[in-house]
Enzyme design. Sequence first.
Site, PDB file in Angstrom:
ATOM      1  N   GLY A 103      -4.767  -8.976 -37.941  1.00 46.83           N
ATOM      2  CA  GLY A 103      -5.760  -8.210 -38.634  1.00 46.83           C
ATOM      3  C   GLY A 103      -6.859  -7.866 -37.703  1.00 46.83           C
ATOM      4  N   ILE A 105      -4.363  -0.337  -5.337  1.00 43.49           N
ATOM      5  CA  ILE A 105      -3.668  -1.318  -4.486  1.00 43.49           C
ATOM      6  C   ILE A 105      -4.056  -2.775  -4.859  1.00 43.49           C
ATOM      7  CG2 ILE A 105      -3.065  -2.294  -2.117  1.00 43.49           C
ATOM      8  CD1 ILE A 105      -2.386   0.599  -2.783  1.00 43.49           C
ATOM      9  N   SER A 112       3.666   8.623  -8.877  1.00 43.63           N
ATOM     10  CA  SER A 112       5.266   8.761  -9.114  1.00 43.63           C
ATOM     11  C   SER A 112       5.877   9.625  -7.833  1.00 43.63           C
ATOM     12  CB  SER A 112       5.520   9.577 -10.537  1.00 43.63           C
ATOM     13  OG  SER A 112       4.856   8.930 -11.498  1.00 43.63           O
ATOM     14  N   GLY A 128       0.893  -1.330  -0.010  1.00 39.46           N
ATOM     15  CA  GLY A 128       0.126  -0.126   0.017  1.00 39.46           C
ATOM     16  C   GLY A 128       0.861   1.293  -0.164  1.00 39.46           C
ATOM     17  N   LEU A 129       1.146   1.901  -1.270  1.00 38.63           N
ATOM     18  CA  LEU A 129       2.033   3.076  -1.263  1.00 38.63           C
ATOM     19  C   LEU A 129       1.147   4.070  -2.013  1.00 38.63           C
ATOM     20  CD1 LEU A 129       5.098   4.395  -1.084  1.00 38.63           C
ATOM     21  CD2 LEU A 129       5.242   3.050  -3.415  1.00 38.63           C
ATOM     22  N   ARG A 175      -2.563 -18.237 -42.104  1.00 32.12           N
ATOM     23  CA  ARG A 175      -3.474 -17.142 -42.831  1.00 32.12           C
ATOM     24  C   ARG A 175      -2.935 -16.875 -44.184  1.00 32.12           C
ATOM     25  NH1 ARG A 175      -8.302 -14.906 -42.958  1.00 32.12           N
ATOM     26  NH2 ARG A 175      -8.197 -12.909 -43.555  1.00 32.12           N
ATOM     27  N   GLU A 231       4.565   0.240 -10.786  1.00 27.96           N
ATOM     28  CA  GLU A 231       5.682   0.106 -10.068  1.00 27.96           C
ATOM     29  C   GLU A 231       6.786   1.109 -10.469  1.00 27.96           C
ATOM     30  OE1 GLU A 231       7.013  -3.507  -8.525  1.00 27.96           O
ATOM     31  OE2 GLU A 231       5.021  -4.685  -8.587  1.00 27.96           O
ATOM     32  N   ALA A 236      -0.542  11.050  -4.880  1.00 24.93           N
ATOM     33  CA  ALA A 236       0.889  10.693  -4.745  1.00 24.93           C
ATOM     34  C   ALA A 236       1.310   9.536  -5.301  1.00 24.93           C
ATOM     35  CB  ALA A 236       1.467  10.533  -3.156  1.00 24.93           C
TER      36      ALA A 236
HETATM   37  C1  FAD Z   1      -3.373  -2.152 -12.079  1.00 31.48           C
HETATM   38  C2  FAD Z   1      -2.518  -1.206 -11.030  1.00 31.48           C
HETATM   39  C3  FAD Z   1      -1.895  -1.943 -10.261  1.00 31.48           C
HETATM   40  C4  FAD Z   1      -1.267  -1.265  -9.449  1.00 31.48           C
HETATM   41  N1  FAD Z   1      -0.722  -1.872  -8.117  1.00 31.48           N
HETATM   42  C5  FAD Z   1      -0.289  -1.038  -6.936  1.00 31.48           C
HETATM   43  C6  FAD Z   1       0.098  -1.492  -5.741  1.00 31.48           C
HETATM   44  O1  FAD Z   1      -0.259  -2.814  -5.684  1.00 31.48           O
HETATM   45  N2  FAD Z   1       0.622  -0.774  -4.824  1.00 31.48           N
HETATM   46  C7  FAD Z   1       0.737   0.499  -4.963  1.00 31.48           C
HETATM   47  O2  FAD Z   1       1.156   1.161  -4.134  1.00 31.48           O
HETATM   48  N3  FAD Z   1       0.552   1.156  -6.341  1.00 31.48           N
HETATM   49  C8  FAD Z   1      -0.071   0.361  -7.240  1.00 31.48           C
HETATM   50  N4  FAD Z   1      -0.516   0.971  -8.695  1.00 31.48           N
HETATM   51  C9  FAD Z   1      -0.093   2.469  -8.643  1.00 31.48           C
HETATM   52  C10 FAD Z   1       1.036   2.425  -9.524  1.00 31.48           C
HETATM   53  O3  FAD Z   1       2.270   2.163  -9.305  1.00 31.48           O
HETATM   54  C11 FAD Z   1       0.862   3.912  -9.890  1.00 31.48           C
HETATM   55  O4  FAD Z   1      -0.295   4.153 -10.950  1.00 31.48           O
HETATM   56  C12 FAD Z   1       2.059   4.586 -10.706  1.00 31.48           C
HETATM   57  O5  FAD Z   1       3.289   4.472  -9.963  1.00 31.48           O
HETATM   58  C13 FAD Z   1       2.020   5.983 -11.382  1.00 31.48           C
HETATM   59  O6  FAD Z   1       1.291   6.819 -10.528  1.00 31.48           O
HETATM   60  P1  FAD Z   1       0.121   7.504 -11.107  1.00 31.48           P
HETATM   61  O7  FAD Z   1      -0.715   6.619 -11.589  1.00 31.48           O
HETATM   62  O8  FAD Z   1      -0.389   8.625  -9.999  1.00 31.48           O
HETATM   63  O9  FAD Z   1       0.770   8.566 -11.981  1.00 31.48           O
HETATM   64  P2  FAD Z   1       1.550   9.920 -12.130  1.00 31.48           P
HETATM   65  O10 FAD Z   1       2.490   9.928 -11.082  1.00 31.48           O
HETATM   66  O11 FAD Z   1       0.413  11.114 -11.944  1.00 31.48           O
HETATM   67  O12 FAD Z   1       2.025  10.099 -13.353  1.00 31.48           O
HETATM   68  C14 FAD Z   1       1.262  10.396 -14.621  1.00 31.48           C
HETATM   69  C15 FAD Z   1       2.403  10.301 -15.686  1.00 31.48           C
HETATM   70  O13 FAD Z   1       3.219  11.477 -15.593  1.00 31.48           O
HETATM   71  C16 FAD Z   1       4.449  11.261 -15.681  1.00 31.48           C
HETATM   72  N5  FAD Z   1       5.342  11.592 -14.731  1.00 31.48           N
HETATM   73  C17 FAD Z   1       5.200  11.785 -13.320  1.00 31.48           C
HETATM   74  N6  FAD Z   1       6.366  12.272 -12.688  1.00 31.48           N
HETATM   75  C18 FAD Z   1       7.192  12.433 -13.824  1.00 31.48           C
HETATM   76  C19 FAD Z   1       8.485  12.857 -13.646  1.00 31.48           C
HETATM   77  N7  FAD Z   1       9.110  13.473 -12.488  1.00 31.48           N
HETATM   78  N8  FAD Z   1       9.058  13.035 -15.118  1.00 31.48           N
HETATM   79  C20 FAD Z   1       8.414  12.246 -16.041  1.00 31.48           C
HETATM   80  N9  FAD Z   1       7.300  12.222 -15.934  1.00 31.48           N
HETATM   81  C21 FAD Z   1       6.565  12.059 -14.988  1.00 31.48           C
HETATM   82  C22 FAD Z   1       4.224   9.432 -15.421  1.00 31.48           C
HETATM   83  O14 FAD Z   1       5.210   8.809 -15.927  1.00 31.48           O
HETATM   84  C23 FAD Z   1       2.982   9.191 -16.218  1.00 31.48           C
HETATM   85  O15 FAD Z   1       3.277   9.145 -17.509  1.00 31.48           O
HETATM   86  C24 FAD Z   1      -0.951   0.152  -9.519  1.00 31.48           C
HETATM   87  C25 FAD Z   1      -1.594   0.618 -10.465  1.00 31.48           C
HETATM   88  C26 FAD Z   1      -2.370   0.110 -11.358  1.00 31.48           C
HETATM   89  C27 FAD Z   1      -2.992   0.592 -12.614  1.00 31.48           C
END
Ligand code: FAD
Length: 382
Positions: A338, A155, A130, A122-123, A266, A362, A128
Amino acid sequence: MYQFNEEEQMILSMVDDICTDIIMPRAQEIDIQDEFPWDIHQVLAEQGIFSLCFAEEYGGAGVGLHCWLKMMEKIAAVSCAVSMMIANVSLGSAPVVLFGNEEQKQKVLPELASGEAQIAFGLTEPNAGSDIGGITTTAVKKGDKYVINGNKVFITSGSVSKYFSIFAKVIGEDGSRKLSCFLAEKDMPGLVIGRNEEKMGLHGSVTTQLFFENLEVPESAIIGQIGDGYKIVFQSLNKGRLNNGAQATGLVQAALKDATIYAKGRVQFGNPISEFQAIQFMIADMEIGLQTCHLMLDNAATLFEQKSPDLMKYASATKVVCSDMANKATADAVQIFGGYGYCKEYPVERYFRDSKIFPIFEGSNQIQRGIIAKAVYKEYNE
Ligand SMILES: Cc1cc2nc3c(=O)[nH]c(=O)nc-3n(C[C@H](O)[C@H](O)[C@H](O)COP(=O)(O)OP(=O)(O)OC[C@H]3O[C@@H](n4cnc5c(N)ncnc54)[C@H](O)[C@@H]3O)c2cc1C
């Protein structure tokens, strides 16, 4: 390349049988139903699959990382959703495995190894992802307990887990905010399981919201030390990124196999489409990509086993290459099929949707490239 020993070959052959006999017949149905496949979970537990990532003293089979990743690749090639439930036990338990004390390990790991329980990592929070520094979940000490408030999104396995590795900022008396990790349990009052998201792919792997409403955890729930949060996140994700790389490689393998068989069968313009150079180049690029993924995974797994200080750079690079390759290979596979590739009759459509998550979670591939660049800058810091 790493050579699997006899025991590992036996495990991988058992995994092949499970994939062919148990998972493959259910894979398309799991995608359509989009429900956690408890029947498959039970078979995996009975066959000891969850035990493979844990040490023997905690009920595990203690296989090395190369074998573990190959297993992940094989399962993802059949069902990415099923591979997620396994990968997630590895990620969710990493804080305990890497930083937990003996009491925490004895409490949690045997249950995970036997498949009796699942654990979630759970992160991520709504604001929050990235930017983990932006986490607003807080933990405040009250007597011999910590009171946690906040919420998490996305999560994996959140609604099917008994245990949770939760990241929160501990607010000190001096106003300091230290990112820390806690081991929480499903039945603790104040831990509220929210909805499962409706996703583009990975149907059958549940992705859940969590709410902490004055969730009280004992002091003994702290994993590592207060303030170890960043260290725990980064070290846990090193392995997580290799798991992701292996899963993505499974998709490359599946796309290559299905597209090749289809192209040979095909016929258009009086010839199998496999005879056309445009198709051959796509197939060749998939094979080149597959070989690259295997080499990178092999190298990164060796660095992991050696506890190399360079691991982070290589784990990030491996995740980027394998996930980008999975996106390209599955898109090309749809192209080769196709119009049929765009329909649910063939699984390439599912591979394509499933692959899209790998450059996102991740740590997105943009974030990975940032990590790699920083490591390179350090190397040339003269
Ligand atoms: C199916 C699924 C399973 C998941 N499982 C887990 C889990 O078990 N536990 C958990 O904690 N999280 C989990 N996540 C969360 C996942 O790790 C985040 O979605 C991911 O880290 C991106 O964060 P965000 O979605 O908030 O995108 P954002 O951080 O908002 O990013 C949006 C876009 O901006 C870009 N960006 C952001 N900052 C920068 C930067 N400094 N430089 C360049 N580009 C940037 C990103 O690359 C992305 O393209 C999961 C997500 C999904 C969809």
